[in-house]
Design a protein around this motif. Structure first.
Motif, PDB file in Angstrom:
ATOM      1  N   ALA A 187       0.829  -0.899  -0.173  1.00 49.88           N
ATOM      2  CA  ALA A 187      -0.428   0.349  -0.004  1.00 49.88           C
ATOM      3  C   ALA A 187       0.660   1.233   0.014  1.00 49.88           C
ATOM      4  O   ALA A 187       0.206   2.169  -0.744  1.00 49.88           O
ATOM      5  N   LEU A 188       2.014   1.165   0.714  1.00 47.42           N
ATOM      6  CA  LEU A 188       2.858   2.676   0.954  1.00 47.42           C
ATOM      7  C   LEU A 188       3.419   2.212  -0.710  1.00 47.42           C
ATOM      8  O   LEU A 188       3.980   3.349  -0.960  1.00 47.42           O
ATOM      9  N   ILE A 189       4.048   1.624  -1.327  1.00 43.49           N
ATOM     10  CA  ILE A 189       4.445   1.657  -2.478  1.00 43.49           C
ATOM     11  C   ILE A 189       3.328   2.505  -3.896  1.00 43.49           C
ATOM     12  O   ILE A 189       3.790   2.742  -4.409  1.00 43.49           O
ATOM     13  N   VAL A 190       3.058   2.066  -3.386  1.00 43.23           N
ATOM     14  CA  VAL A 190       1.501   2.672  -4.302  1.00 43.23           C
ATOM     15  C   VAL A 190       0.931   3.663  -3.828  1.00 43.23           C
ATOM     16  O   VAL A 190       0.977   4.655  -4.972  1.00 43.23           O
ATOM     17  N   ALA A 191       0.609   4.281  -3.057  1.00 43.35           N
ATOM     18  CA  ALA A 191       0.980   5.708  -2.638  1.00 43.35           C
ATOM     19  C   ALA A 191       2.151   6.000  -3.178  1.00 43.35           C
ATOM     20  O   ALA A 191       1.806   6.978  -3.042  1.00 43.35           O
ATOM     21  N   ILE A 192       3.408   6.069  -2.987  1.00 42.73           N
ATOM     22  CA  ILE A 192       4.429   6.953  -3.483  1.00 42.73           C
ATOM     23  C   ILE A 192       3.937   6.851  -5.196  1.00 42.73           C
ATOM     24  O   ILE A 192       4.751   7.665  -5.544  1.00 42.73           O
ATOM     25  N   ILE A 193       3.793   5.891  -5.453  1.00 43.91           N
ATOM     26  CA  ILE A 193       3.549   5.876  -6.923  1.00 43.91           C
ATOM     27  C   ILE A 193       2.846   6.589  -7.639  1.00 43.91           C
ATOM     28  O   ILE A 193       3.397   7.025  -8.663  1.00 43.91           O
ATOM     29  N   SER A 194       1.596   7.093  -6.748  1.00 45.56           N
ATOM     30  CA  SER A 194       0.655   7.184  -7.559  1.00 45.56           C
ATOM     31  C   SER A 194       0.915   8.688  -6.895  1.00 45.56           C
ATOM     32  O   SER A 194       0.620   9.656  -8.264  1.00 45.56           O
ATOM     33  N   ILE A 195       1.043   9.345  -5.426  1.00 39.04           N
ATOM     34  CA  ILE A 195       1.666  10.640  -5.621  1.00 39.04           C
ATOM     35  C   ILE A 195       3.038  11.142  -6.566  1.00 39.04           C
ATOM     36  O   ILE A 195       3.000  12.422  -7.424  1.00 39.04           O
ATOM     37  N   GLY A 196       3.430  10.292  -7.362  1.00 44.64           N
ATOM     38  CA  GLY A 196       4.148  10.798  -7.973  1.00 44.64           C
ATOM     39  C   GLY A 196       4.569  11.138  -9.589  1.00 44.64           C
ATOM     40  O   GLY A 196       4.164  12.531 -10.082  1.00 44.64           O
ATOM     41  N   VAL A 197       3.222  10.045 -10.018  1.00 43.58           N
ATOM     42  CA  VAL A 197       3.071  10.463 -11.549  1.00 43.58           C
ATOM     43  C   VAL A 197       1.795  11.305 -11.402  1.00 43.58           C
ATOM     44  O   VAL A 197       1.826  12.175 -12.224  1.00 43.58           O
ATOM     45  N   SER A 198       0.676  12.007  -9.892  1.00 48.22           N
ATOM     46  CA  SER A 198       0.338  13.310 -10.188  1.00 48.22           C
ATOM     47  C   SER A 198       1.416  14.340 -10.234  1.00 48.22           C
ATOM     48  O   SER A 198       0.541  15.024 -10.868  1.00 48.22           O
ATOM     49  N   LEU A 199       2.184  14.229  -9.090  1.00 46.70           N
ATOM     50  CA  LEU A 199       3.190  15.586  -9.741  1.00 46.70           C
ATOM     51  C   LEU A 199       3.485  15.526 -11.427  1.00 46.70           C
ATOM     52  O   LEU A 199       3.777  16.158 -11.466  1.00 46.70           O
ATOM     53  N   SER A 200       4.166  14.715 -11.943  1.00 50.36           N
ATOM     54  CA  SER A 200       4.208  14.643 -12.870  1.00 50.36           C
ATOM     55  C   SER A 200       3.693  15.346 -14.094  1.00 50.36           C
ATOM     56  O   SER A 200       4.101  16.138 -14.349  1.00 50.36           O
ATOM     57  N   VAL A 201       2.461  15.367 -13.705  1.00 44.68           N
ATOM     58  CA  VAL A 201       1.347  15.714 -14.594  1.00 44.68           C
ATOM     59  C   VAL A 201       1.021  17.239 -14.377  1.00 44.68           C
ATOM     60  O   VAL A 201       0.776  18.190 -15.073  1.00 44.68           O
ATOM     61  N   ILE A 202       0.635  17.092 -12.995  1.00 51.46           N
ATOM     62  CA  ILE A 202       0.720  18.868 -12.601  1.00 51.46           C
ATOM     63  C   ILE A 202       2.169  19.588 -13.186  1.00 51.46           C
ATOM     64  O   ILE A 202       2.467  20.785 -13.723  1.00 51.46           O
ATOM     65  N   VAL A 203       3.442  18.951 -13.093  1.00 48.50           N
ATOM     66  CA  VAL A 203       4.370  19.609 -13.790  1.00 48.50           C
ATOM     67  C   VAL A 203       4.171  19.699 -15.236  1.00 48.50           C
ATOM     68  O   VAL A 203       4.541  20.776 -15.932  1.00 48.50           O
ATOM     69  N   LYS A 204       4.062  18.856 -16.046  1.00 52.19           N
ATOM     70  CA  LYS A 204       3.784  19.016 -17.134  1.00 52.19           C
ATOM     71  C   LYS A 204       2.678  19.786 -17.491  1.00 52.19           C
ATOM     72  O   LYS A 204       2.698  20.385 -18.493  1.00 52.19           O
ATOM     73  N   THR A 205       1.251  19.488 -16.911  1.00 52.26           N
ATOM     74  CA  THR A 205       0.393  20.687 -17.403  1.00 52.26           C
ATOM     75  C   THR A 205       0.964  21.962 -17.336  1.00 52.26           C
ATOM     76  O   THR A 205       0.618  22.600 -18.537  1.00 52.26           O
ATOM     77  N   ALA A 206       1.566  22.554 -16.377  1.00 53.53           N
ATOM     78  CA  ALA A 206       1.973  23.316 -15.663  1.00 53.53           C
ATOM     79  C   ALA A 206       3.263  24.330 -17.313  1.00 53.53           C
ATOM     80  O   ALA A 206       3.260  25.100 -16.632  1.00 53.53           O
ATOM     81  N   GLY A 207       3.344  23.375 -18.199  1.00 55.07           N
ATOM     82  CA  GLY A 207       4.033  24.017 -18.783  1.00 55.07           C
ATOM     83  C   GLY A 207       5.651  24.047 -18.533  1.00 55.07           C
ATOM     84  O   GLY A 207       6.571  23.286 -16.786  1.00 55.07           O
ATOM     85  N   VAL A 208       7.109  24.755 -18.945  1.00 49.25           N
ATOM     86  CA  VAL A 208       8.305  24.714 -18.401  1.00 49.25           C
ATOM     87  C   VAL A 208       8.742  25.918 -18.392  1.00 49.25           C
ATOM     88  O   VAL A 208       8.246  26.981 -18.963  1.00 49.25           O
TER      89      VAL A 208
END
Length: 141
Positions: free
Chosen positions: A22-43
């Motif tokens: 469950a901890l591993i899944v949570a960490i992966i989910s947070i990483g994917v969410s941050l990746s989407v936020i950063v990508k959406t925001a542009g560079v």
């Protein structure tokens, strides 16, 4: 004293395994969410960086929004199998934007670079597929 049965030993271990999974899944989910936020925001480029990079894909420019400082360049690299062209779509651009756009299509593996010497927000597109291929360059002082 009697030793605990195998069943009793596995219960605490299986709870630990479930917790770890469950901890591993949570960490992966947070990483994917941050990746989407950063990508959406542009560079936004760092002042120490010379060029901002945009990858041309079959889905359009990635990232589609880039922020640079006046005097910095943006380099587009075509990673799509099809050639693409770039044309300014901003109405009434300043004189400093003259010359923006690729005269010839940018083939796979090729690059196009432009130095932004005017402050403002500039939009561009591929004239051959403007509904799919659009981007924005924000130039700050």
């Amino acid at each position: 004293m009697q030793e605990p049965s195998t069943k009793q030993r596995k219960k605490p271990m299986s709870r630990k395994i479930v917790f770890i999974i469950a901890l591993i899944v949570a960490i992966i989910s947070i990483g994917v969410s941050l990746s989407v936020i950063v990508k959406t925001a542009g560079v936004e480029t760092n002042a120490n960086e010379k060029d901002a990079q945009v990858t041309i894909t079959s889905n359009g420019p990635d990232p589609s929004v880039v922020t640079v400082k006046k005097g910095q360049s943006v380099v587009w690299t075509n990673q799509d199998k099809n050639p693409h062209s770039l044309a300014l779509s901003t109405a009434n651009p300043p004189k400093e934007m003259e010359g923006f756009g690729s005269d010839e299509p940018i083939d796979n593996g090729e690059t196009y670079s432009f130095t932004f010497d005017a402050v403002g927000t500039f939009t561009y597109q591929d004239p051959n597929s403007p509904e799919k291929f659009q981007g924005t360059i924000e130039v700050k002082e």
